[in-house]
Design an enzyme around this catalytic site. Structure first.
Site, PDB file in Angstrom:
ATOM      1  CG  ASP A 414       4.081   4.624  -4.697  1.00 59.34           C
ATOM      2  OD1 ASP A 414       4.300   3.445  -5.014  1.00 59.34           O
ATOM      3  OD2 ASP A 414       3.416   4.941  -3.696  1.00 59.34           O
ATOM      4  CD  GLU A 469       2.702   0.283   1.464  1.00 60.95           C
ATOM      5  OE1 GLU A 469       3.407   1.296   1.602  1.00 60.95           O
ATOM      6  OE2 GLU A 469       2.167  -0.035   0.405  1.00 60.95           O
TER       7      GLU A 469
END
Length: 663
Positions: A414, A469
Site C-alpha cells: 500500500d 473504501e
C-alpha cells in the site's frame, strides 16, 4: 578547380538537407480496414488516426529529447521502413479469458541516430512506441506526446486532486471520479491521469492508455495552448525524498531531477495507445494492454492461486455475537479464518495493525502470526499480509524470504502513490522478488496497471480506482455512475482492487457515511453483480463476517463466483449509465448487470448459451421495494436456453446477478 569542388560539395550538402527534410508519408491500416494511421515525416514526425472517415486524431507530433539536446523525431532521417502482418494468439490463464487473439498490422520506421518508431494497427485501436539502439546508458529529458482533435468533444477525465503535497501534483493515490467536460474545459493548471475517454460523434469513443511501462515514468495529460487537445506530462526522477503523508508512511519528493530517467541505451519505451470503439460495450471487453505487454517471466505459475479474500479494514474489525473483544488480535483473525473456511473463501488479509508500520518484521504482540498460519492451513485458508511500500522496501528480500518460509501466501502493498521511474522500477523489483519467493501481490495505493500483470502473473490486483473504501467518507460522490463508467475506462488497463461486497445498502437519499458500519450506494444486487463485472483475480469481500453470516444467501452466491474466467462477453452497455456482461468458467456462466441512479429496463439475449441445451439460472434481481429499501432483492431459479430473451427491471442504483448452469 577548388571553386568547382566547393560548388559540387555545396550542392551535395543542399540536396542532402532537402532530401532529409522532404515530406514523406506512410499509411498503416487495421486488418479489418476500418482504422487508418497516417504518418508524416518532415521537420518533425506526426500521426493522424481516422476511423471510417471520422477523425480520431488530427496531426499530432511525437518526439523524445535525450541529454545534450538530441531530439528523436526532429528532422528525422529515414533509413528504411518495414511492414508486416501478425496473426497470433496467446494463452492467458489468470485473466478474463483463456486465450487472447493478437492480430495487427505493423510498420517500423528506422531512422539515423539509432532509433525507430513502431506502429501497430489493430481492429480495435492503434499504438506506437519509440525504440533506441544506443551504446551504454542514455538520459531521457522529456517526451512529446500530443493528442490533437478536430472538434471540441466531450471527455471523461480523472483529475489529480491530492492536496497532501500540493507543490508536487505527481504525488497521487490515482483515485478520482470522471469529470464530463469539453476538451476546452479541461481544468486549468492541473493534470489528469490515464486512462481517460473522449466521446466522438456517431457513438464512437476513444480511450487513451499506455502499456509496458518499464524503467520509465507514467504519463499524465494537461491541456494544450490551443484548447483543442492534450499534451503529456511526466514526473521527473526523484532526487530527494522525506517521510510524510498518512501516518508518516509515504515518501514525498522534495527535489526532482531535470530528466525523466537514466536508462539503457538499447531498449523499447512504453506504448502510447488509442483504443477506438463504435459500441460502448466493446470497451468493457478489450485486451489491448494485455496484447502490448511482455509475456510472463515466470515459467511455472501452478502455485499462483486466484480467489476471494475476507477483508478486515473496511468493516473496522466489526464482528459481534462473540465471547471475546473484537479487534486486531488472534481471536478475531481466527474468527475470520473460520468464516472463510466455512464459505470456501480462499484467503484472509491482515491489514494495517498486525505489525509495526515502519518495521513489518516486528509483530503486534496481540497477533500470534505463527498460530494463525497453522490454523489457516488446517482450514485451507491462506493468509495475506498488508504492508506499506516504504516498510517493505527497507528489506524486500529479507521480508519475503522470512514470511514465505513461514507459510504466508502474499502481500498487499500500500501507499506507493507515485509512478515516477524510480517507483516503477521498484514495482518490477518487488514483483520479481515476490515471484522468486512464490508470493502473491495486491498493489493497493497504486497507479493504474500497464500490463505488468501479464509479465508477472503473481500480481493479481491493483487499486488505482476510487473503490468502495471511499464510501465510508464521501457522501457526495455519485458512486453508481462511477461504477457504470470504470468498466469502460479504468478496467481497460487491468484488474481493479475496488473491494466490493457491502451488505448494508442504501438509496441515494438514505446513504450516510460510517466508519464502523459502512454502507454502499445502490442496491444489494448492484453489489452482487460487481463480483462478475469487475475484474479482480484477487477479489475482496469487504464487509464483516457478522454481516455476511446475517446475509448467508447473498454470501453463498458471492462465494460461488470465480475470479478468473475462460470467456467474457459484453452484452450491452453505455458509459456512465449501465452495463450487462457475462463471463464463463468451465460449463457455467456468470451474469452481472448494474445501472446508475436511473432505474431502467434491460433486455438480455441468452443466445451466448450453447444451443440445444437447457440451463438453470440462479437469479438475484432488485426487489419490488428496492427503490426505498436498497437491501430488498428477489431470488428465483428459472429455466432458460439460447433462444430466451428476457427483460429485467433495475432499480435506482440497482443491478442483477445470475449463475447459469447446465440443467
Amino acid at each position: 578547380m577548388k571553386k568547382i569542388a566547393h560548388l559540387i560539395l555545396a550542392l551535395f550538402l543542399f540536396n542532402t538537407v532537402v532530401f532529409s527534410q522532404k515530406k514523406q508519408n506512410f499509411q498503416l491500416v487495421s486488418p479489418n480496414g476500418k482504422i487508418e494511421i497516417n504518418i508524416s515525416l518532415s521537420d518533425k514526425i506526426t500521426w493522424t488516426i481516422v476511423h471510417e472517415k471520422d477523425n480520431i486524431l488530427i496531426a499530432s507530433p511525437m518526439s523524445m529529447t535525450l541529454s545534450e539536446g538530441e531530439i528523436l523525431g526532429k528532422n528525422p532521417r529515414l533509413l528504411n521502413a518495414k511492414k508486416e502482418s501478425i496473426r497470433t494468439q496467446f494463452e492467458s490463464p489468470l485473466y478474463k479469458k483463456k486465450s487472447v487473439e493478437n492480430n495487427y498490422n505493423q510498420l517500423i520506421l528506422n531512422f539515423k541516430s539509432n532509433y525507430s518508431i513502431e506502429y501497430r494497427a489493430f481492429d480495435d485501436g492503434v499504438a506506437y512506441r519509440f525504440s533506441t539502439k544506443k551504446k551504454g546508458a542514455i538520459t531521457v529529458k522529456s517526451e512529446e506526446v500530443v493528442l490533437n482533435f478536430d472538434k471540441d468533444y466531450n471527455s471523461l477525465m480523472p483529475y489529480v486532486r491530492d492536496l497532501r503535497n500540493p507543490k508536487d501534483p505527481y504525488i497521487s493515490s490515482f483515485e478520482a471520479h470522471y469529470e464530463n467536460k469539453k476538451i476546452s474545459e479541461f481544468v486549468k493548471d492541473t493534470l489528469a491521469f490515464l486512462p481517460f475517454l473522449v466521446d466522438f460523434k456517431n457513438s464512437k469513443k476513444a480511450v487513451f492508455l499506455e502499456a509496458n511501462l518499464q524503467d520509465y515514468p507514467g504519463m499524465f495529460v494537461t491541456n494544450t495552448n490551443s484548447k483543442s487537445g492534450f499534451e503529456a506530462r511526466f514526473p521527473k526522477y526523484p532526487l530527494q525524498e522525506i517521510n510524510g503523508g498518512f501516518n508518516n508512511i509515504n515518501r514525498l519528493i522534495t527535489q526532482r531531477a531535470d530528466y525523466l530517467v537514466k536508462t539503457k541505451g538499447t531498449r523499447n519505451f512504453p506504448w502510447r495507445i488509442v483504443v477506438v470503439s463504435e459500441n460502448d460495450k466493446d470497451l468493457a471487453n478489450n485486451d489491448m494492454v494485455q496484447k502490448l505487454s511482455e509475456p510472463s517471466k515466470t515459467k511455472d505459475i501452478s502455485w499462483i492461486k486466484p480467489g476471494k479474500v475476507a477483508w478486515d479494514w473496511w468493516n473496522d474489525w466489526n464482528i459481534y455475537n462473540i465471547n471475546f473483544k473484537a479487534g486486531i488480535n488472534t481471536e478475531t483473525y481466527k474468527y475470520y479464518i473460520d468464516f472463510a473456511s466455512k464459505n470456501k473463501v480462499e484467503y484472509i488479509v491482515l491489514d494495517e495493525g498486525w505489525s509495526q508500520e515502519d518495521n513489518i518484521m516486528e509483530h503486534n504482540p496481540n497477533v500470534d502470526l505463527k498460530a494463525l498460519i497453522s490454523y489457516g492451513k488446517d482450514k485451507n485458508v491462506g493468509i495475506i499480509l498488508w504492508s506499506s511500500w516504504m516498510a517493505l522496501t527497507k528489506n524486500t528480500n529479507g521480508v519475503f524470504k522470512n514470511y514465505s518460509s513461514m507459510g504466508i501466501k502474499g502481500f498487499k502493498v500500500d501507499f506507493l502513490d507515485r509512478d515516477d521511474a524510480k517507483m516503477v522500477h521498484s514495482v518490477y523489483d518487488i514483483a520479481q522478488k515476490a515471484a522468486d519467493n512464490k508470493l502473491l501481490l495486491d498493489f493497493h495505493g497504486m497507479y493504474k496497471p500497464t500490463g505488468i500483470q501479464r509479465t508477472f502473473p503473481n500480481i493479481l490486483n491493483f487499486e488505482g480506482v476510487k473503490g468502495l473504501e471511499n464510501n465510508k467518507w464521501t457522501p457526495n460522490d455519485d458512486v453508481p455512475t462511477y461504477d457504470c463508467s470504470i468498466p469502460f475506462i479504468r478496467m481497460m488497463a487491468g484488474p481493479m482492487d475496488y473491494t466490493p461486497g457491502a451488505m448494508r445498502n442504501a438509496t441515494k437519499t438514505e446513504f450516510k457515511p460510517s466508519h464502523s458500519n459502512p454502507e454502499s450506494q445502490g442496491t444489494r444486487c448492484h453489489q452482487l453483480a460487481l463480483y462478475t463485472i469487475f475484474e479482480a483475480p484477487l477479489q475482496m469481500m469487504a464487509d464483516s463476517p457478522t454481516a455476511y453470516i446475517k446475509e448467508q444467501e447473498s454470501t453463498d452466491f458471492i462465494a460461488k463466483i470465480p475470479t478468473t474466467f475462460d470467456e467474457t462477453v459484453a452484452l450491452d452497455g453505455s458509459v456512465g449509465k449501465f452495463i450487462v456482461l457475462v463471463r464463463k468458467k468451465a460449463n457455467t456462466w456468470y451474469l452481472g448487470a448494474i445501472t446508475n441512479w436511473d432505474s431502467r429496463e434491460v433486455t438480455i439475449d441468452f443466445s451466448f448459451l450453447e444451443k440445444g441445451k437447457q440451463f438453470e439460472a440462479d437469479l438475484f434481481t432488485d426487489g419490488i421495494n428496492a427503490d426505498k429499501a436498497a437491501v430488498d432483492y428477489k431470488r428465483e431459479k428459472i429455466t432458460i436456453d439460447s433462444t430466451t430473451k428476457m427483460t429485467f427491471h433495475l432499480a435506482n442504483g440497482g443491478g442483477l446477478s445470475a449463475i447459469i448452469s447446465p440443467k
